[in-house]
Design a protein around this motif. Structure first.
Motif: not given
Length: 269
Positions: A87-91
């Motif tokens: 999982a990665h958060s958006s910019d």
């Protein structure tokens, strides 16, 4: 990130509907009946959105892979279905709360119950690690936990025969034989979260035809019981839509959280 992982249930594999009756898997006393719906390999990608007032903004992305792999530390051992979620958060979210989380689970293909689990979390300034090794015969879970304040190892005894973890629940939810449940009935959903066993359930709400990016889809509607507190304000604040066919593939998820709401839909490949 717990919320992103729960919303991973919105992923859908491309392809036509499968109306064949799925094969029943090994029955485990006290557990929900499960059927064979999971493929040997798959790659799922989707986006998660957060409601800010009347506007939905991108919160992050999550990618799931499933393929056979040996258990950690056993490179020559037998292969198990191995799921990985990143999982990665958006910019935009990265500016004030970067997220880079990794979940892994190895599970028994005959019961869809986990054998081994890893959770490696990096959220803002928070860093921690959990690892579980399940001993079904002894009814216990050996765990390892690391954070900035602790480094411990121990055992949780007397756990449910059906207990799983946050990530293996994704595969369990897809595999439950929902045709054996009536509307309003609940399937058991026993979890260990942060080293603490939780006895929860999932309610079959009904059936609904919804519009997705792939067109209209006939779905089963489910509501997993949640733990209120840090993230959710209601124990029924999460709704899942699973394709109403032999594969029971999730196509949509919506969650009411303490501040606002989250939703996710399939990202076409």
């Amino acid at each position: 990130m717990k919320i992103l992982l729960l919303l991973a249930l919105t992923s859908l594999i491309q392809g036509g509907p499968d109306r064949k009756t799925p094969q029943m898997l090994a029955a485990v006393a006290g557990c929900a009946p499960v059927v064979q719906v999971l493929p040997v390999q798959e790659h799922l990608s989707f986006s998660v959105y957060y409601q800010l007032g009347l506007i939905w903004v991108g919160a992050g992305d999550l990618n799931l892979t499933l393929q056979p792999a040996p258990l950690p530390g056993q490179p020559e051992g037998p292969l198990y279905p191995h799921g990985v979620a990143i999982a990665h958060s958006s910019d935009r979210i990265n500016l004030f709360f970067p997220v880079n989380d990794r979940y892994e689970t190895w599970f028994d293909p005959q019961t869809v119950l986990p054998v081994h689990y890893v959770r490696d979390i990096q959220e803002g300034k928070t860093r921690f690690y959990w690892e579980y090794q399940y001993d079904r015969q002894a009814g216990s879970i050996h765990y390892k936990h690391r954070s900035k304040r602790s480094n411990e190892e121990g055992q949780v005894k007397g756990v449910s025969n059906c207990i799983g973890d946050l990530f293996s629940t994704l595969y369990y939810m897809r595999s439950v034989d929902w045709s054996s449940y009536r509307v309003g009935q609940r399937a058991p959903l026993d979890l260990i979260i942060d080293g603490k066993p939780q006895q929860l359930s999932v309610k079959l709400v009904g059936r609904e035809r919804i519009k997705t990016r792939l067109g209209y889809t006939n779905c089963l509607v489910l509501q997993p019981q949640l733990i209120t507190g840090d993230y959710f304000k209601d124990d029924d604040g999460l709704t899942l839509w699973l394709s109403d066919d032999g594969r029971r593939l999730p196509v949509r998820c919506e969650a009411k959280i303490l501040v606002g709401a989250l939703k996710a839909d399939l990202l076409p490949e």
